[in-house]
Enzyme design. Structure first.
Site, PDB file in Angstrom:
ATOM      1  N   ASN A   1      18.404   8.520  28.695  1.00 36.90           N
ATOM      2  CA  ASN A   1      16.901   8.962  28.252  1.00 36.90           C
ATOM      3  C   ASN A   1      16.169   7.940  29.560  1.00 36.90           C
ATOM      4  O   ASN A   1      16.596   7.041  29.124  1.00 36.90           O
ATOM      5  CB  ASN A   1      16.675   8.346  27.170  1.00 36.90           C
ATOM      6  CG  ASN A   1      15.298   8.461  27.014  1.00 36.90           C
ATOM      7  OD1 ASN A   1      14.444   8.710  28.032  1.00 36.90           O
ATOM      8  ND2 ASN A   1      14.831   8.640  25.952  1.00 36.90           N
TER       9      ASN A   1
ATOM     10  N   CYS B   1       7.385   8.476  26.449  1.00 36.40           N
ATOM     11  CA  CYS B   1       8.347   9.091  27.604  1.00 36.40           C
ATOM     12  C   CYS B   1       7.023  10.743  28.316  1.00 36.40           C
ATOM     13  O   CYS B   1       7.593  11.553  29.337  1.00 36.40           O
ATOM     14  CB  CYS B   1       9.613  10.156  26.966  1.00 36.40           C
ATOM     15  SG  CYS B   1      10.530   8.579  26.305  1.00 36.40           S
TER      16      CYS B   1
ATOM     17  N   HIS C   1      11.966  16.688  28.470  1.00 41.44           N
ATOM     18  CA  HIS C   1      12.388  15.438  28.855  1.00 41.44           C
ATOM     19  C   HIS C   1      14.117  15.515  27.584  1.00 41.44           C
ATOM     20  O   HIS C   1      14.551  15.835  27.106  1.00 41.44           O
ATOM     21  CB  HIS C   1      11.708  14.563  27.360  1.00 41.44           C
ATOM     22  CG  HIS C   1      12.062  12.783  27.335  1.00 41.44           C
ATOM     23  ND1 HIS C   1      12.639  12.448  28.759  1.00 41.44           N
ATOM     24  CD2 HIS C   1      11.924  12.587  26.655  1.00 41.44           C
ATOM     25  CE1 HIS C   1      12.284  11.402  27.687  1.00 41.44           C
ATOM     26  NE2 HIS C   1      12.382  10.918  27.085  1.00 41.44           N
TER      27      HIS C   1
END
Ligand code: UT7
Length: 329
Positions: A286, A116, A256
């Site tokens: 996500n 990520c 994030h």
């Protein structure tokens, strides 16, 4: 930042699939509830890429928008970097597929996998090529089709992930703005905490790996949560301190989007108002390396990001990896 050419983001773009999966949809698939998902993660819905399409389709949409907003023809690009853990194929790279779609044949092309944190790594790598004077115009994309490696029978992960792509055009500048500094970190000792065990050279896909569902993501959510809360704050404060800046000097902090509780925890610790820490996890879940560029694009399009703003981005994820960037927009 030491002497060299600086770079600025001159265009952004985003693309998400049309298909929406709500928490109510998930209630019909696994033993979960809207209440659990919203209270533990903040996610209300996520996007899922339609069958027959793949990551390069999302990538192309986001890239074309970013190029248009930067008033740049694809033929002017020197380099294309695609951050992803869900490439169309193990080989060739998604960046090569994108290069062909854009007919940007003079551009070099590479994929970069940093979980990520992929977009932060990719933007930093792009900046280095500009900083050294090697290249002038670079396309950086974060794209994920996580729903293709999600186990739809595992309630601990299937409620979390979504698909999307965010792109930026990075260009050399002589203006007094652009990159200020960055931080890239990794700790491979945490590799097992978020892993797709099968499908690589360690465990090639076979009947047994399919039966054991080992080609899907496995995550130790709790451990990642604790790690994220620690490293996000450390990374941000380190970047700010190096410039004698304080959290309140920030105009925008792009975190994030993995869990609203992580975002809120950090925001409150830093005493930042909600409008300075954009959130879109409730709509998209996500999306790994796509979360930050999409959030940035949305803020820009809404007119909430202005030239001269002090902007930080911080991400964390599989690897383990984490890192951040500080820029003057
Ligand atoms: O993108 C970077 C990588 N990923 C992350 O950053 C994710 C970070 N971690 C998280 O966001 C959170 O740890 C999760 C959202 C994944 C999980 O939240 P949690 O508060 O850490 O829950 P937990 O794993 O401790 O589970 C609590 C309970 C368990 O039941 P018992 O053992 O207490 O009876 C789970 O089985 O919740 C249960 N549970 C669920 N219940 C309903 C787990 N998933 C679900 C679910 N629906 N979807």
């Amino acid at each position: 930042m030491n002497k060299g050419v600086n770079s600025i983001i001159t265009g952004t773009g985003a693309a998400v699939p049309e298909q929406v999966i709500t928490n109510l949809d998930l209630e019909k698939m696994v033993e979960t509830s809207d209440d659990w998902i919203v209270s533990r993660t903040g996610i209300q819905e996520r996007r899922k890429l339609e069958d027959g399409l793949s990551g390069v389709d999302l990538t192309e949409g986001a890239a074309r928008e970013a190029l248009e907003r930067a008033s740049l023809d694809p033929s002017e690009l020197d380099l294309i970097i695609v951050a992803t853990v869900t490439p169309d194929y193990p080989t060739p790279s998604t960046s090569c597929l994108l290069q062909a779609r854009l007919e940007a044949y003079q551009a070099a092309a590479l994929d970069l996998a940093a979980g990520c944190t992929g977009f932060i790594y990719a933007l930093t790598v792009g900046h280095q090529f500009i900083h050294s004077g090697t290249y002038k115009k670079i396309l950086v994309v974060g794209v994920e089709v996580l729903t293709r490696i999600t186990d739809w029978e595992d309630r601990s992960t299937c409620v979390l992930f979504g698909d999307g792509a965010g792109a930026v055009v990075l260009e050399a500048t002589e203006e007094e703005r652009g990159f200020i500094n960055f931080s890239l970190k990794a700790d491979g000792r945490g590799a097992d905490l978020l892993i797709q065990p099968a499908g690589g050279s360690a465990m090639p896909a076979c009947t047994e790996t399919l039966q054991k569902r080992l080609h899907y993501l496995k995550m130790s959510g709790n451990e990642i949560f604790k790690f994220a809360v620690r490293v996000v704050e450390e990374t941000l404060l380190d970047m700010l301190e190096r410039e004698n800046l304080k959290p309140e000097d920030l105009d925008r902090l792009f975190l994030h989007q993995a869990n609203l509780r992580i975002i809120e925890h950090i925001r409150k610790r830093l005493k930042l108002p909600t409008e300075k820490v954009p959130v879109n996890i409730h709509r998209f879940g996500n999306m790994s390396s796509a979360t930050i560029p999409i959030a940035m694009h949305e803020e820009l399009v809404a007119g909430r990001l202005k030239e001269g703003d002090l902007v930080a981005m911080v991400a964390f994820g599989a690897g383990l990896t984490w890192g951040g960037l500080l820029v003057k927009w």
